[in-house]
Design an enzyme around this catalytic site. Structure first.
Site, mmCIF file in Angstrom:
data_model
loop_
_atom_site.group_PDB
_atom_site.id
_atom_site.type_symbol
_atom_site.label_atom_id
_atom_site.label_comp_id
_atom_site.label_asym_id
_atom_site.label_seq_id
_atom_site.Cartn_x
_atom_site.Cartn_y
_atom_site.Cartn_z
ATOM 1 N N ASP A 1 28.272 -50.415 -126.351
ATOM 2 C CA ASP A 1 28.637 -51.748 -126.865
ATOM 3 C C ASP A 1 28.182 -52.850 -125.921
ATOM 4 O OD1 ASP A 1 30.364 -51.101 -124.802
ATOM 5 O OD2 ASP A 1 32.097 -52.088 -125.699
ATOM 6 N N ASP B 1 29.920 -57.765 -124.268
ATOM 7 C CA ASP B 1 30.590 -56.505 -124.599
ATOM 8 C C ASP B 1 31.461 -56.715 -125.824
ATOM 9 O OD1 ASP B 1 29.556 -54.901 -122.669
ATOM 10 O OD2 ASP B 1 31.417 -54.596 -121.559
#
Length: 357
Positions: free
Chosen positions: A282, A239
C-alpha cells in the site's frame, strides 16, 4: 519417317530445360541476332534456335518461318540430340530415309537442306539446336560448319547465363525473404524486450511505475531542478491507512480495488511532468516538478479528500508525507525526508498531510 531415339539422359535433359524457365518466353534480341548471323553466314532463308521439349520443339528465335513450335516427332532437331559433338547436316531431305516422308519436307516449309548445331550445356545435356534451313539441296562449306558450331556455343552461353541469373535472383529472393524474417523476428524481439522492460518498470496491478523507475525520474528531475534558481521539486510518499484491515474485513479483491482507485487518482493529480509510482503493498509516491510547497501541499490535500470521497463506504483514507527538494540533495536523502514526513503523518493520527522539515 524414322522417329529420333530418346537420349539416355532424357528425363534429366528435360528437367534441365524446364529449370531454365525459357519455354514460351518472349523473344530476346541476343538470340534473334545469332540466328540472323548464322543464316547470313550459311546463306539460308530460314534459321531458328530450337529447344526440344518432351513432346515438342519450341523456337526461342526464328527467321523465315511463322510457327513458334512443331511436334517433336517431326522435328529434325530431335535427331541432332543423338551426337552432341557434331553438326547434323542433311544435304537433301528427300533422299534421306529419316526425313523423306516428313510433313515438313512434303509440305511447308518444304525443307530440303538442314544443318543443326547441338546446344550442349556444361552438364552434357543437349537442349536443342541452332539450325539453318533451305528449300533447296546444298552442302555446308567448312567455314560455315565451324561458324555454326561457334554460334551454337554462343547460344549455349546465353542459356547458361540465364541459368546463372535465375539462380542469383533466387538466391537474392531467398536472402530478401530471410532478411525479412530476420527483421520481423528482430522487431518481435525488440517488442518483447520493450514489454519486458516496461514490465520491469511498471506495477502490474495499477499500471503505475515502480520504485526503480521513480528513482530514475527523480535523478533526472533533481539534475534539472535548481531550488536556488527558482525551480522546485516536491515528493510525496503515500500510505493507505489500515490497509491490512480492509483486506481482512472485505477480502483481497476489494483491497485491489482500493489500490487501483488510489492509482487512478494519483494519475489525475500528478500534473504535467509529474510521476506517480507504487512501491509495493500500500506504499505509493507522487513526484511534482515545478511545484511550490504551498501548491504541492494543496495538491496532496485534494488527493487525500478525493480518496476519502471515492472510498467512503470503506471509510478508507490515506496518509501523506511531503518533502521539498533541498540544494545539493541526493535521491536517497530526498526520499528519506519524504518517508520521515509520512511517518509524522501516520503517528500524528493518519488521514493527513505532513510536510517534512
Amino acid at each position: 519417317m524414322l522417329a529420333a531415339p530418346l537420349p539416355d539422359n532424357e528425363d534429366a535433359r528435360v528437367a534441365e530445360l524446364h529449370a531454365l524457365d525459357i519455354l514460351d518466353s518472349a523473344p530476346e534480341r541476343h538470340y534473334d541476332d545469332l540466328v540472323r548471323i548464322a543464316s547470313a553466314i550459311c546463306g539460308t532463308p530460314i534459321g531458328f534456335v530450337s529447344l526440344v521439349d518432351r513432346d515438342r520443339q519450341w523456337f526461342k528465335a526464328r527467321l523465315g518461318i511463322d510457327v513458334s513450335e512443331t511436334p517433336r516427332e517431326v522435328s529434325f532437331c530431335a535427331h541432332a540430340l543423338e551426337d552432341p559433338s557434331h553438326v547434323l547436316v542433311v544435304p537433301d531431305a528427300t533422299r534421306d530415309p529419316r526425313f523423306a516422308d516428313n510433313p515438313l519436307v512434303t509440305g511447308g516449309p518444304n525443307i530440303r537442306f538442314y544443318a543443326g548445331a547441338p546446344l550442349v550445356t556444361a552438364s552434357g545435356s543437349v537442349l536443342g539446336t541452332l539450325c539453318v534451313i533451305d528449300r533447296k539441296p546444298r552442302e555446308l562449306e567448312p567455314f560455315q560448319y565451324e561458324a555454326l558450331q561457334a554460334l551454337s556455343r554462343q547460344v549455349t552461353a546465353l542459356l547458361e547465363l540465364r541459368r546463372a541469373t535465375r539462380q542469383l535472383q533466387q538466391q537474392l529472393a531467398e536472402r530478401e525473404w530471410y532478411e525479412a524474417q530476420l527483421k520481423r523476428q528482430q522487431e518481435e524481439l525488440e517488442l518483447r524486450n520493450a514489454d519486458l522492460s516496461e514490465q520491469a518498470r511498471t506495477d502490474a496491478l495499477t499500471g503505475l511505475v515502480n520504485r526503480r523507475a521513480l528513482d530514475a525520474a527523480l535523478e533526472n528531475a533533481i539534475a534539472a531542478a535548481s531550488p536556488t534558481g527558482g525551480r522546485s521539486l516536491a515528493l510525496a510518499f503515500i500510505d493507505i491507512d489500515h490497509f491490512k484491515t480492509i483486506n481482512d474485513l472485505h477480502g483481497h479483491g476489494e483491497g485491489d480495488r482500493v489500490l487501483t482507485v488510489l492509482a487512478r487518482l494519483l494519475q489525475t493529480h500528478r500534473g504535467a511532468g509529474g510521476v506517480a509510482a507504487r512501491f509495493g503493498g500500500d506504499e505509493f509516491a507522487l513526484m511534482l516538478p515545478d511545484a511550490s510547497q504551498e501548491a504541492a501541499e494543496l495538491q496532496c490535500e485534494y488527493l487525500r479528500e478525493a480518496v476519502a470521497s471515492e472510498l467512503m463506504e470503506l471509510q478508507a483514507s490515506i496518509s501523506i508525507g511531503l518533502a521539498m527538494l533541498r540544494a545539493g540533495e541526493t535521491v536517497h536523502e530526498f526520499c528519506v525526508r519524504a518517508d520521515e514526513a509520512l511517518y509524522q503523518a501516520k503517528t500524528g493520527g493518519r488521514n493527513r498531510v505532513a510536510v517534512g522539515r
